[in-house]
Design a protein around this motif. Structure first.
Motif, PDB file in Angstrom:
ATOM      1  N   GLY A   1      -4.190   0.833  -1.143  1.00 40.56           N
ATOM      2  CA  GLY A   1      -4.829  -0.391  -0.675  1.00 40.56           C
ATOM      3  C   GLY A   1      -4.270  -1.679  -1.261  1.00 40.56           C
TER       4      GLY A   1
ATOM      5  N   HIS B   1      -1.951  -4.004   5.169  1.00 50.90           N
ATOM      6  CA  HIS B   1      -1.651  -3.542   6.529  1.00 50.90           C
ATOM      7  C   HIS B   1      -2.934  -3.208   7.272  1.00 50.90           C
TER       8      HIS B   1
ATOM      9  N   CYS C   1      -5.921   0.253   7.185  1.00 51.47           N
ATOM     10  CA  CYS C   1      -5.720   0.783   5.827  1.00 51.47           C
ATOM     11  C   CYS C   1      -6.821   1.784   5.473  1.00 51.47           C
ATOM     12  N   GLY C   2      -6.416   2.921   4.929  1.00 51.31           N
ATOM     13  CA  GLY C   2      -7.373   3.964   4.537  1.00 51.31           C
ATOM     14  C   GLY C   2      -8.404   3.469   3.531  1.00 51.31           C
TER      15      GLY C   2
ATOM     16  N   ASP D   1       0.441   3.697   1.845  1.00 48.34           N
ATOM     17  CA  ASP D   1       0.338   4.315   3.169  1.00 48.34           C
ATOM     18  C   ASP D   1       1.664   4.961   3.616  1.00 48.34           C
TER      19      ASP D   1
ATOM     20  N   CYS E   1       0.834  -1.204   0.000  1.00 49.52           N
ATOM     21  CA  CYS E   1       0.000   0.000   0.000  1.00 49.52           C
ATOM     22  C   CYS E   1       0.870   1.256   0.000  1.00 49.52           C
TER      23      CYS E   1
HETATM   24 ZN    ZN Z   1      -3.289   1.173   3.115  1.00 45.60          ZN
END
Ligand code: ZN
Length: 185
Positions: free
Chosen positions: A62, A93, A96-97, A37, A35
């Motif tokens: 994602g 992870h 995750c957003g 992130d 991801c």
């Molecule tokens: Zn993520």
């Protein structure tokens, strides 16, 4: 001067201190798909014991694959056939957003910033589907591992592992053991 100026100024100092160039083929012969992130930057690699030059790293929002013939598979094809990668690691992870996306709120913000609602409506599926939003990050990793394993463009003898990462503590938990899955093929 803005952030760009700061980055370029840092870069001039950085280049002046550089060591000699290294090979573009990954020393550990692995490709990682994870991801984008922020918390994973310079953290996932050290948590895995990987250094610069060790791995190909592919990232998106994602660590998801929407189009089985799209950009992620394209990068994996290059990693395997052109850069010598022998294993693939799909690493999701926690927190995750992409598992917390509110499609309606996002659409409102896009329209407020001038995106044509007609264009949003013309996307394939709903906005959330087009973005690849999911509820369960572990389920997403398992699905993506399967998409890669089933891909007609990826050789059958490449182990595809699935793992979950804790972006706070740095812990890695295996979800899918690509070696075991390989024997079942
Ligand atoms: Zn993520």
């Amino acid at each position: 001067m803005g952030l760009l100026g700061e980055i370029l100024e840092h870069n001039s100092r950085f280049v002046a201190e550089r060591e000699r160039p290294m090979s573009k083929s990954p020393a550990k012969k692995i490709a990682i798909f994870t991801c984008m992130d922020t918390r994973l930057v310079e953290f996932l690699e050290s948590a895995m014991g990987l250094r610069r030059g060790d791995a190909k790293v592919i990232k998106n929002a994602g660590n998801t694959i929407i189009d089985p013939f799209g950009g992620v598979i394209r990068s994996l094809v290059v990693a395997v056939f052109s850069l010598g990668c022998e294993e693939i690691y799909v690493i999701g992870h926690h927190d995750c957003g992409m598992s917390q996306i509110d499609g309606d709120a996002l659409e409102r913000r896009m329209v407020e910033r001038g995106v044509d609602p007609q264009v949003i409506r013309s996307l394939h599926g709903s906005l959330s589907e087009w973005l690849g939003a999911f509820r369960d990050p572990c389920g997403n990793v398992r699905r993506v591992v399967e998409v890669i394993r089933q891909s007609p463009l990826i050789p059958r003898d490449v182990p595809v592992h699935g793992l979950m990462f804790d972006p706070a503590r740095g812990r890695l938990d295996p979800l899918v053991n690509g070696y075991a899955a390989l024997q079942g093929r």
